[in-house]
Motif scaffolding. Sequence first.
Motif, PDB file in Angstrom:
ATOM      1  N   UNK A 193       0.599  -1.372  -0.317  1.00 40.74           N
ATOM      2  CA  UNK A 193      -0.140   0.185  -0.156  1.00 40.74           C
ATOM      3  C   UNK A 193       0.909   1.462  -0.234  1.00 40.74           C
ATOM      4  N   UNK A 194       0.123   2.481  -0.185  1.00 38.84           N
ATOM      5  CA  UNK A 194       0.621   2.991  -0.666  1.00 38.84           C
ATOM      6  C   UNK A 194       2.181   3.985   0.807  1.00 38.84           C
ATOM      7  N   UNK A 195       2.260   5.129   0.680  1.00 33.77           N
ATOM      8  CA  UNK A 195       2.552   5.617   2.374  1.00 33.77           C
ATOM      9  C   UNK A 195       1.435   6.057   3.104  1.00 33.77           C
ATOM     10  N   UNK A 196       2.228   5.629   4.300  1.00 34.23           N
ATOM     11  CA  UNK A 196       0.992   6.452   5.097  1.00 34.23           C
ATOM     12  C   UNK A 196       1.372   6.016   7.047  1.00 34.23           C
ATOM     13  N   UNK A 224      -9.260  -3.252   7.416  1.00 30.24           N
ATOM     14  CA  UNK A 224     -10.239  -2.911   6.799  1.00 30.24           C
ATOM     15  C   UNK A 224     -10.928  -1.234   7.477  1.00 30.24           C
ATOM     16  N   UNK A 225     -10.393  -1.363   8.662  1.00 28.23           N
ATOM     17  CA  UNK A 225     -10.274   0.408   9.419  1.00 28.23           C
ATOM     18  C   UNK A 225      -9.407   1.050   7.729  1.00 28.23           C
ATOM     19  N   UNK A 226      -8.274   0.727   7.653  1.00 28.19           N
ATOM     20  CA  UNK A 226      -7.553   1.379   6.588  1.00 28.19           C
ATOM     21  C   UNK A 226      -8.332   1.648   5.590  1.00 28.19           C
ATOM     22  N   UNK A 233      -4.107   3.910  -0.642  1.00 33.07           N
ATOM     23  CA  UNK A 233      -4.633   3.309  -2.412  1.00 33.07           C
ATOM     24  C   UNK A 233      -3.251   2.155  -2.186  1.00 33.07           C
ATOM     25  N   UNK A 234      -3.806   1.269  -2.823  1.00 31.86           N
ATOM     26  CA  UNK A 234      -2.963   0.334  -3.254  1.00 31.86           C
ATOM     27  C   UNK A 234      -1.778   0.288  -4.104  1.00 31.86           C
TER      28      UNK A 234
END
Length: 235
Positions: A193-196, A224-226, A233-234
């Motif tokens: 996934x993208x930066x978070x 699911x929360x994210x 984004x994936x």
Amino acid sequence: MNIKSINLKEIKMSSNPVNSPDMKLEVVLFSVSDVDRAKAFYENLGWRLDIDIAVGDFRGVQMTPPNSEASIIFGNGDGSGSVQNLVLAVDDLDAARKDLIDRGVNVSEIFHYAGGPFNNAVENPRVNGRDPEGRSYFSFASFEDPDGNLWLLQEITTRFPDRLWDSPRTDVATLATLLRETAEHHDSYEKTHAEHHWWDWYAPYLSARQNGSSPEEAAVAADRYMEEVVPVLSR
């Protein structure tokens, strides 16, 4: 300590703000045009009668929904539907709706909000049917009492992280092991996934684990929360 040896009963972390006094929502007050009629309506719902008192020209009745820590008090007044969108949390919307219908209550069909929970600012805010993604907090039904006071049934199957106040503290060693476990499970999410912010994923994972979920179930809950709350984004 081996990760598999973690005692889930020990995975409890305090969520109380430091030095904050307890403040609990106790009562919601509103007026009705006919106290006896309102009392009969809520008694028919199976709500507990706490008190019925008359002082001079005033009469007040306190009642409490099943297993609720907050109550309602209604008294004589203009009864013009003075309150809207009072929310009753239920863990099974279908069962709650059926119970009310069996008691003779006119309950709406299940719906979700086009713009998200409680958003009535958009055109045609209610959309028929459950939340398409089956998310906790997103599916509703509604009914009114004889004075037009509007109640919402909100299905809450899994609470968001940090929504429980009374979790006891855990010991440092157990917490350290749990954090290592969380980091290991977060690794695969981070790679795809993208930066978070890592803590956005950690929080629901830890919450799920402290509530008895397996590591795999906790990882699903965090993903699911994210997806629902902090869209990422994936890659």
